[in-house]
Design a protein around this motif. Structure first.
Motif, short mmCIF file in Angstrom:
data_model
loop_
_atom_site.label_atom_id
_atom_site.label_comp_id
_atom_site.label_asym_id
_atom_site.label_seq_id
_atom_site.Cartn_x
_atom_site.Cartn_y
_atom_site.Cartn_z
N LYS A 1 11.63 -3.66 -19.47
CA LYS A 1 12.45 -2.20 -19.96
C LYS A 1 14.21 -3.32 -19.85
N VAL A 2 14.95 -3.15 -20.30
CA VAL A 2 16.09 -3.22 -20.08
C VAL A 2 17.52 -3.10 -20.46
N GLN A 3 18.89 -2.76 -18.88
CA GLN A 3 19.57 -1.74 -18.47
C GLN A 3 20.66 -2.95 -18.82
N CYS A 4 21.44 -2.03 -19.26
CA CYS A 4 23.12 -2.80 -18.93
C CYS A 4 24.22 -2.25 -18.35
N ALA A 5 24.79 -2.92 -16.84
CA ALA A 5 26.66 -2.16 -16.76
C ALA A 5 27.56 -2.95 -16.80
N TYR A 6 28.38 -1.60 -16.91
CA TYR A 6 29.48 -2.76 -17.39
C TYR A 6 30.91 -1.91 -17.65
N THR A 7 32.13 -2.63 -17.42
CA THR A 7 33.59 -1.32 -16.96
C THR A 7 34.42 -2.03 -18.31
N ASP A 8 34.58 -0.74 -18.72
CA ASP A 8 35.27 -0.02 -19.66
C ASP A 8 37.14 -0.54 -19.12
N PRO A 9 37.20 -1.75 -19.72
CA PRO A 9 38.71 -2.26 -19.50
C PRO A 9 40.06 -1.15 -19.37
N VAL A 10 40.01 -0.18 -20.25
CA VAL A 10 40.77 0.98 -21.18
C VAL A 10 40.94 1.72 -20.22
N ILE A 11 39.40 2.85 -19.97
CA ILE A 11 39.42 3.69 -18.81
C ILE A 11 39.38 4.05 -17.37
N LYS A 12 39.24 1.90 -17.32
CA LYS A 12 38.96 1.57 -15.59
C LYS A 12 37.56 2.18 -15.33
N GLU A 13 36.52 2.31 -15.97
CA GLU A 13 35.32 3.24 -15.21
C GLU A 13 33.72 2.70 -15.72
N THR A 14 33.59 2.82 -14.75
CA THR A 14 32.16 1.84 -14.81
C THR A 14 31.26 2.36 -15.82
N LEU A 15 30.25 1.96 -16.57
CA LEU A 15 29.46 3.05 -17.66
C LEU A 15 28.20 1.74 -17.37
N ASN A 16 26.58 2.73 -17.31
CA ASN A 16 25.38 2.30 -17.27
C ASN A 16 25.04 2.78 -19.45
N SER A 17 24.47 1.83 -19.63
CA SER A 17 23.94 2.33 -21.49
C SER A 17 22.57 3.09 -20.65
N GLN A 18 21.54 3.48 -21.11
CA GLN A 18 20.69 3.96 -21.10
C GLN A 18 18.78 2.45 -21.15
N PRO A 19 18.07 2.96 -20.20
CA PRO A 19 16.91 2.08 -20.75
C PRO A 19 16.75 2.12 -21.77
N LYS A 20 16.73 0.65 -22.68
CA LYS A 20 15.58 -0.02 -23.31
C LYS A 20 14.28 -0.57 -23.05
N GLU A 21 13.32 -0.29 -23.91
CA GLU A 21 11.70 -0.97 -24.15
C GLU A 21 11.44 -1.35 -25.16
N VAL A 22 10.98 -2.34 -25.23
CA VAL A 22 9.43 -2.59 -25.40
C VAL A 22 8.48 -2.95 -26.20
N ARG A 23 8.13 -2.23 -27.12
CA ARG A 23 6.38 -2.65 -26.90
C ARG A 23 5.81 -2.80 -28.07
N ILE A 24 4.90 -3.59 -27.76
CA ILE A 24 4.24 -4.51 -28.62
C ILE A 24 2.57 -3.81 -28.73
N GLN A 25 1.99 -3.66 -30.15
CA GLN A 25 0.69 -2.98 -30.06
C GLN A 25 -0.59 -4.22 -29.43
N ARG A 26 -1.23 -3.37 -29.04
CA ARG A 26 -2.90 -4.91 -29.03
C ARG A 26 -4.01 -3.90 -29.20
N PRO A 27 -3.99 -4.25 -30.64
CA PRO A 27 -5.44 -3.75 -31.25
C PRO A 27 -6.53 -4.71 -30.62
N GLN A 28 -7.69 -4.38 -31.19
CA GLN A 28 -9.42 -5.54 -30.95
C GLN A 28 -8.91 -6.40 -31.69
N THR A 29 -8.40 -6.10 -33.04
CA THR A 29 -8.39 -7.72 -33.44
C THR A 29 -6.68 -7.52 -34.71
#
Length: 734
Positions: A549-577
């Protein structure tokens, strides 16, 4: 001396001419004027007027520019009025030398019809003389250097070493501004005045963004600015792994892309002109330029440096602030931190134009003074940066490759706010520009690396302005600050391996289940790619498995506010073969980039130890590995560019002499570019014909195009905007 002056004239375009027709009133004035005694003086100066092309008066027809079909020196070049001083029209009244078109001297015809060598009359004007030396008529217009170019449309580029730009600069006229009493005297006294003990005399900020300026029309922030989220994409090495398989190094690519402001997004790319980007849609900048004016910069070099600084000054907005440090044997703040309003630009241009070259090279003291400006300022703009340019070795420290490979402690001379603290991003990066074959590339790379800035190699004299343009194109488009990437493992049995993030600070926490990458600032539309490696245990998994799970926090320098991105997930398939193992081209591409950067670092280390044979062998091995990669087989452009760059480095390591002259600087500028994933100037790295043009953003391309196609009131070719990464992303991220 004569050859150097001729080289400077050719480089600055002083071999072109101008014809100024006279009005009926001027004809009458000339007829009624009586000739007075000539003032015969010979004055030469290596300082040319710096107002490049954004003078408001020059946009009107009264400026009387040359028609599009400007005559060249080889043609008639200059047309004289029928009336005038016929007996002396072939002799310059200032230097008494012959004036003939096509003989390598630009000619200037004043509104009173008298003609002079351009360099003679430009020197007169520079020293405040605004009357004709022959008839004493007071001029309303004076000569200065204005740029234009007939360049093919295309992406931004930096001219190659031979700099074929001689005919890209034409002599034009500037309408005289209203005379201010004692303005030149005040500027001279300001430059000679003692420096204050504390640099807390910075001009107050324009916090309301209400300041109106003819170059940068400002509106309320809410009228044209909207927050865009940071884009996050993730790509697993393969989309499916058999359940019974255990892997110790399974790679996931995290791709980040900075937003662009709504004002830029809505700007039509079909417009004929480049309207300056409103400051309401970007963060204002505090910029300190640290300029080498040692004796080795004399002649053409300092003239081109002044022209480049003129371009920088004219492209800063009224909320941006600029300070100038000049250094030779000592360092001096010649211009305090001032807003680049109309009056601020004029004062800055005058200060830079007054620079002269002499003495040694004291980079350490110059950096200390630049850091002092930044640290002691009373107010701070959201973005701060230092630009350092030098063409020589620091003669006041025991450093450099010829002195035991030891490096001076420039890091300790930067105040705390200008160093990479490793915990809160980068506050004051130093973007260093090594100029020519004699600069200390190792020290300047170290300075930039430790501060979070980039190192660029300016190989040819004519590239200074383009290199500066690319840099400020980025600085004037900062949309993300203090970016921090958080990576978390989704299952108890998974842990992170060491993060590969180039020069960015990384940390592993929580028993290696959490990772942090401190990225800092991003320019508009700029991308970052980070490879994360995890272990992949076997087990009785369901058909789909969430890895990270990946999330980013950063500051917008124009409006001078701290923003947090929506969490993103990375998935893979785990089949039998798994019937077929399909490797992600996106991951393979970035693995190639990291592998190439590691090879460059290893080759550089071997070359510094004197083992050029091993250095070339390291680069060759990397090239073979790249050629066998999946990306190479599908014709990936990044892979082709990396191979071209590695080959160029091999050629510059052919002999020890070649490595000392250009190889070291070329390799270190390439390392700087790849470690920060940010564009730097090196050789023809951003030339349109070059295969090596990594990490350019649209804002950089725009500023480069502006630098090379500046026209007074004319139209500019539509730029071909190259995104920071122009490679197709397939398959779609999961």
């Amino acid at each position: 001396m004569a050859s150097k002056w001729r080289k400077a004239k050719i480089a600055l375009g002083l071999n072109l001419c101008v014809y100024v027709p006279r009005t009926r009133e001027e004809e009458e004035d000339v007829g009624s004027s009586t000739s007075s005694s000539m003032e015969v003086t010979r004055r030469f100066s290596n300082a040319t007027s710096l107002s490049p092309s954004y003078s408001s008066g020059s946009r009107h027809s009264e400026s009387r520019l040359l028609p599009p079909t400007t005559p060249t020196p080889s043609s008639s070049g200059l047309r004289l009025g029928k009336s005038g001083y016929r007996s002396s029209k072939k002799t310059c009244a200032i230097c008494l030398a012959t004036m003939k078109p096509g003989h390598g001297h630009a000619l200037f015809t004043a509104e009173c019809s008298h003609t002079f060598h351009f360099h003679c009359i430009a020197s007169n004007v520079k020293h405040g003389n605004q009357v004709c030396p022959v008839c004493r008529a007071k001029w309303k217009e004076v000569p200065f250097q204005g740029p234009t170019a007939d360049l093919p449309s295309g992406s931004g580029r930096i001219n190659p070493g031979d700099w074929p730009g001689d005919d890209a600069w034409m002599t034009v006229l500037r309408r005289l501004p209203p005379r201010r009493a004692n303005s030149n005297r005040q500027m001279a006294s300001a430059l000679q005045a003692p420096e204050p003990t504390i640099f807390n005399d910075d001009e107050a900020l324009d916090n309301q963004h209400q300041l109106q300026d003819k170059h940068f029309p400002i509106r309320e922030v809410g009228d044209q600015y909207s927050v865009r989220p940071l884009e996050i994409k993730m790509y697993p090495e393969v989309s499916a792994v058999q359940r019974s398989t255990t892997l110790q190094n399974f790679t996931v690519l995290i791709n980040l892309k900075a937003p662009i402001t709504s004002s830029r997004d809505n700007l039509s790319r079909n417009q004929a002109n480049f309207p300056p980007v409103s400051q309401a849609s970007r963060a204002p900048v505090d910029l300190v330029t640290v300029l080498d004016v040692s004796g080795s910069m004399a002649g053409t070099k300092i003239a081109l440096l002044k022209r480049a600084m003129g371009f920088v000054i004219q492209n800063l907005g009224p909320s941006d602030r600029l300070s100038v440090i000049a250094f030779s044997s000592t360092a001096r703040r010649i211009f305090p931190l001032r807003r680049m309003t109309d009056s601020g630009r004029q004062q800055a241009l005058q200060a830079v134009n007054a620079l002269i070259s002499n003495g040694g090279t004291n980079i350490a003291e110059a950096l200390k003074k630049a850091a002092k400006v930044m640290e002691e300022r009373r107010e701070k703009n959201p973005v701060g940066s230092i630009i350092l340019l030098s063409d020589g070795q620091d003669t006041y420290s025991a450093s450099g490759p010829d002195r035991g490979h030891s490096q001076p402690d420039h890091q300790s001379r930067l105040s705390f706010s200008a160093r990479n603290t490793g915990s809160s991003g980068f506050q004051i990066p130093v973007h260093a520009f090594g100029f020519g074959a004699d600069h200390d590339a190792a020290s300047m790379h170290s300075i930039s690396e430790n501060s979070g800035g980039t190192f660029s190699f300016i190989e040819a004299e004519g590239v200074i302005q383009d290199a500066f343009a690319q840099c400020i194109g980025g600085l004037l488009s900062v949309v993300v600050q203090d970016l921090r990437v958080s990576i978390e493992c989704a299952y108890p049995g998974i842990h992170l391996n060491p993060l590969k993030a180039g020069s960015y600070g990384t940390r592993l926490l929580n028993h290696e289940r959490t990772g942090i990458i401190d990225v800092g600032d991003l320019y508009a539309d700029e991308e970052r790619d980070f490879l994360v490696s995890v272990n992949l245990p076997a087990g009785d998994w369901s058909s789909e498995m969430t890895l990270l799970k990946v999330q980013c926090a950063y500051t917008d320098p124009v409006i001078k506010e701290t923003l947090n991105s929506q969490p993103k997930e990375v998935r893979i398939q785990r089949p039998q073969t798994v019937k077929e193992r399909v490797v992600s081209v996106e991951v393979d591409r970035q693995q190639n980039r990291v592998q190439a950067a590691e090879a460059m670092a290893s080759a550089s280390a071997a070359a510094e130890k004197g083992d050029l044979t091993n250095a070339v062998s390291i680069l060759e091995s990397c090239r073979r590995a790249l050629s066998e990669s999946i990306s190479a087989r599908v014709g990936d452009r990044l892979c082709v560019a990396l191979d071209a760059e590695l080959k160029e480095m091999q050629e510059r390591m052919a002999t020890r002499r070649m490595y000392e002259v250009s190889g070291r600087a070329y390799v270190l500028s390439g390392l700087s570019s790849h470690s920060w994933q940010r564009a730097t100037a090196r050789g023809d790295s951003t030339d349109n014909a070059s295969l090596v043009h990594a990490y350019q953003t649209p804002s950089m391309v725009d500023m480069l195009t502006r630098s090379q196609t500046m026209l007074l009131g004319g139209s500019l070719p539509q730029p071909s905007i190259r995104p920071a990464k122009s490679f197709p992303l397939q398959p779609q991220p999961r």
